[in-house]
Scaffold this motif. Sequence first.
Motif, PDB file in Angstrom:
ATOM      1  N   MET B 104       0.572  -1.310   0.035  1.00 14.64           N
ATOM      2  CA  MET B 104      -0.024   0.072  -0.079  1.00 14.64           C
ATOM      3  C   MET B 104       0.738   1.425  -0.047  1.00 14.64           C
ATOM      4  O   MET B 104       0.363   2.366  -0.637  1.00 14.64           O
ATOM      5  N   ARG B 152      -0.979   5.141   4.889  1.00 15.26           N
ATOM      6  CA  ARG B 152      -2.237   5.872   4.953  1.00 15.26           C
ATOM      7  C   ARG B 152      -3.315   5.149   5.224  1.00 15.26           C
ATOM      8  O   ARG B 152      -4.637   5.194   4.828  1.00 15.26           O
ATOM      9  N   ASN B 153      -3.118   4.060   6.144  1.00 19.54           N
ATOM     10  CA  ASN B 153      -4.391   3.422   6.778  1.00 19.54           C
ATOM     11  C   ASN B 153      -3.967   3.506   8.578  1.00 19.54           C
ATOM     12  O   ASN B 153      -3.323   2.683   8.688  1.00 19.54           O
ATOM     13  N   GLU B 154      -4.797   4.379   9.112  1.00 24.12           N
ATOM     14  CA  GLU B 154      -4.445   4.472  10.444  1.00 24.12           C
ATOM     15  C   GLU B 154      -4.723   3.297  11.184  1.00 24.12           C
ATOM     16  O   GLU B 154      -4.027   2.854  11.981  1.00 24.12           O
ATOM     17  N   LEU B 156      -4.405   0.048  10.107  1.00 28.34           N
ATOM     18  CA  LEU B 156      -3.405  -0.740   9.912  1.00 28.34           C
ATOM     19  C   LEU B 156      -2.169  -0.585  10.490  1.00 28.34           C
ATOM     20  O   LEU B 156      -1.341  -1.376  11.136  1.00 28.34           O
TER      21      LEU B 156
END
Lengths: 237, 237
Positions: B104, B152-154, B156
Amino acid sequence: MAKATKKSTPEKRSPHQEQLIYERIFDVILDHKLAPGARLTEEALGEIFGVSRTIIRRVLLRLSHEGVVEIKPNRGASVTSTPVADVAQFFEARRVIEGAIMRMAAGRANIYEIDDLRSLVAEEKRYYESRTRGKGLRTSNEVHFRIAALARNEPLADMARQLISRTALIIAQYQDAAQSACAYCDHAALIDALEAGDPDKAEALMLEHIGHIHSTLHLSEESPAVDLFEIFSDEQE
Amino acid sequence: MAKATKKSTPEKRSPHQEQLIYERIFDVILDHKLAPGARLTEEALGEIFGVSRTIIRRVLLRLSHEGVVEIKPNRGASVTSTPVADVAQFFEARRVIEGAIMRMAAGRANIYEIDDLRSLVAEEKRYYESRTRGKGLRTSNEVHFRIAALARNEPLADMARQLISRTALIIAQYQDAAQSACAYCDHAALIDALEAGDPDKAEALMLEHIGHIHSTLHLSEESPAVDLFEIFSDEQE
DNA sequence: GAATTTAGGATTGTATACAACCAAACTGAA
DNA sequence: TTCAGTTTGGTTGTATACAATCCTAAATTC
């Protein structure tokens, strides 16, 4: 001071009273009796559960660590309200973790575990048909918890548990009660794939399932505020 | 009663004193000054940090939620000792999550973030060369934290943080200080792949890197010397 | 001498008192 | 009216007192 409160049994040091309070509060949130943004004052909760602020404080701390409530310094705790913009991230995270879990779990479950899962899904179906939303949601969570356990990886199962709980809060916030998707249909298929031991199919079905849930959400608007005593009053007198 | 204690400044309500204490304790554990199994009594810690048991209690609760410390009812807290059999699960979990994170994050980092990462790795290299183990380990963690943020995935990233911290404890327990692998070599390559924006390569490098770390552990010697029965089992009665 | 009991000290668990803090109502002057 | 400053009521933050529990080891019994 409203005295329509009922205290739990005044036992001395019951070891899991804290766990009980934790679950009661979480349940009430999932049942949507406490909307996102609702404040949780320590004194009131303490009176409701017949316990001092010390205990309540620990419970709130735990809930905040799970992301279910937010604690602001000197401002107290309130039910977490997830911004629409953040919702997709949680589902993406679930895809990553639960997808991997399905791969790992495929073919590893014994017959008893499969049977337990199936009866759990049957129970889930009953709850959904009888429109008891909170119960249904919690049973659905339980299905995912147990699948996570089948991957035989404790840390990963822990991560999954956190995300599932957190997502349940999001679902309670954004999903219309009437149109709650028939989660149990997907679940049956998931279990079949696990039993068949096909990792690719198992993973694919889970990704699809999570996509289904995500797509049933009404990502538009929200939320009121309420009285704690009233909410907890219809339970054990 | 040894009075060689140093208290922090006796400020009134300093907001992050709790955070500070948390880090101090965690640091000491990573520096291996507190071995797995070591007890952490509330009174002593309170005196050391010039604070009451209330604060210490919260810190310990947090550490226990991170899995760094184990709290047994009525028995208090001690540094978590991870059984050899569980170690592989943690690394497998990291592969799942950090592998996905690399996919990601690939190509999403801007030039400043890449630069920051590179200077952090340079710092890490210095620590390792100067044999300051704890500092090096913590800087290495920081590299992984920042990479996790790039996805950009809090949620995770949160999961990753938990696993990375927990794994650091395992490394402190099982890795020989002298032979601590040159983590920073791998790190440089990871960053290159992120910059190049090649998801497949980025993921592959991360899996390999985690494998490297795992392979440097001395999992044969049972250093969690807590179970006396096991220790004495192969000796004469 | 070995095993069980019992006392003592140490440590954790809970409740509570009080201080610090915030927010909203109130006051009074421009 | 409007806006600063002030007060006040309610809530959270921390320390502490006391009760419950556990651990160690001496004491008693067999």
